[in-house]
Scaffold this active site. Sequence first.
Site: not given
Ligand code: ADP
Ligand code: MG
Length: 622
Positions: A23, A86, A186, A210
């Site tokens: 991912d 990205k 995704e 998402d």
């Molecule tokens: P991407 O797909 O954009 O790379 P992710 O799916 O990894 O991102 O999501 C990252 C986001 O998830 C960040 O903003 C992070 O703060 C948030 N996040 C992670 N854990 C939690 C949680 N327990 N509660 C709320 N938000 C969260």
């Molecule tokens: Mg993602």
Amino acid sequence: MAKISINLATGSLQKEEIIVGIDLGTTNSLVAFINPDKEPKVINDAGKGVLVPSIVHFGAAGDITVGNEAKDFLITDPQNTIFSVKRLLGRSYKDIEKHKDFFSYKVIDDDSESLVKIKVGDTFYTPIELSGLILKELKERAEHALKTPVNRAVVTVPAYFNDSQRQATRDAGKLAGLDVLRIVNEPTAASLAYGIGLDPEETKTIAVYDLGGGTFDVSILQIQSGIFEVLATNGDTFLGGDDFDRAILDYWIEKNQLDRAVLLANHELSQELRLKAEEAKKSMSHQSIFNEKVGEIWCTLDKQTFESLILPKVNQTIDCCKNALADAKLSISDIDEVVMVGGSTRTALVKKMVSEFFGKPVHDDVNPDEVVALGAAIQADILAGNRKDILLLDVTPLSLGIETMGGLMDVIIPRNSKVPTKAGRQYTTSIDGQVNMKISVYQGERDLIKENRKLAEFDLKGIPAMPAGFPKVDINFLLNADGILKIQAIELRSGVKQEVEVKPTYGITDDQVEQMLMDSITHAKDDVAQRMLIEARTEGEQITYTVENFIKKHGTHLSVAEISDTQKYLVTLKEALTSGDKDLIHKAIDELNEFTRPFAERLMDHAVNTAMKGKSIEGAVD
Ligand code: ADP
Ligand code: MG
């Protein structure tokens, strides 16, 4: 299709090899695999954590850091720290112009529609190279944790990614030394992780919601006989968990009566507060009160306040869900399953509102920031033929494409695409008055057509004489269930059309296919480097051509100094073109553009602005 792999370390051929699922995220990236117990697992190399922040830092000494360690440099060295790459993948400057303030590093403004580059120190990087560095880090972590070479991967992309963004992702994989077996959406990967779509008998319509760090998208998928079709996507590429953090920070600024300008000027403190806000947000998924201090600043948050702060943002995502349903011409009752993806869906309010909107419980058992990688690993396992229960559909063993400027292979149907399939792309001419276009069709994985296998060649004749970049030629590939490839070229302004048919598998043995795949892996790095040089050269040549024409046409409106200085920049560019150094070429292009832009704008020369739309194909003037 033959399944082979090469152990790059030993050069030996391996029949069994782990194919990982990756991912490649805007905020975080991660890699997963199927363990010997046939379960998908994320990789946590030496306890470094599962999520690798998608951040690259370039040190003064030429050292490159990726991931968590690079994150610290966001405060101390923002110009040389690249995040959110990205967002730039497969994009032109025009695409991202209105968001340019978002990036703390230098995104090169070519004022053309060519793909963006990023300048770090004196070096120009393409988003492909930067994504390649992230993929390389993931590959190395996987190799380290699994103690085996990892050469093949399935990589995920958002469902809304276009053709050039998908190709860019493949190229990034190549640069990282990964053979990207398939690019998977995704939402499709996330569904697979929940076992949705694995039963060939099942027909279902699902919604995948998402919400990541900086982006939001919702996709409506239809699954039939194990095939996923995207019915609609909607979203906002600048909406995500970061907005929640910002809302909390704003609340603290107000509560503590801080001077916003003073605070923002103090990078260290504002970054510390932002991280504290993220921590407070995350804590809300398991507690209802957060109470800490940063220096003298009270950082308190209760769940009710938190939810009122983020409500407008969550409402925005629900509006996107409504739009997606409308685009898919479906109503809420048509949705059979709802899948939650992205770290931000851990927020209780988000789950509640999405579930209420769709009127059913949502799938949220799998870790939302791992679910895509886990699904990619399952897809990899299916491609490896390890799942006997799942029918591996007929796929094209080699990529199919055409020759573009500089003898490059432009892939139209990537290898491993399911058959039947169709794909197309628009091209244009490279010189003024070009009336013929020679279309050469190739098969193979190499970046240079001379290394690939030629399938057909034909001329599209009778294109009306127009300036370079004006004709619009659609080239469509249709591969039917019998493996017959129909190639159709049509110039949209005049309607002139030409068609041929070939059978790509005719006259090629499995051994030859294996050999071609092997060669593409061993030459991957050189190939991409050559492609980048050729692309830089082609861009430089096109710009030289455009600027020289511009001077011929508008010379009388320019001052003597303007003309002679432009000539100097042209000479520098022409020298750079012979140098074989892509950075030097990009630098010269950049300088020429900077210099000529004011008077091009002054004279509003549309030819300069409209030139170079899309990839061009060589041909004859008469
Ligand atoms: P991407 O797909 O954009 O790379 P992710 O799916 O990894 O991102 O999501 C990252 C986001 O998830 C960040 O903003 C992070 O703060 C948030 N996040 C992670 N854990 C939690 C949680 N327990 N509660 C709320 N938000 C969260
Ligand atoms: Mg993602």
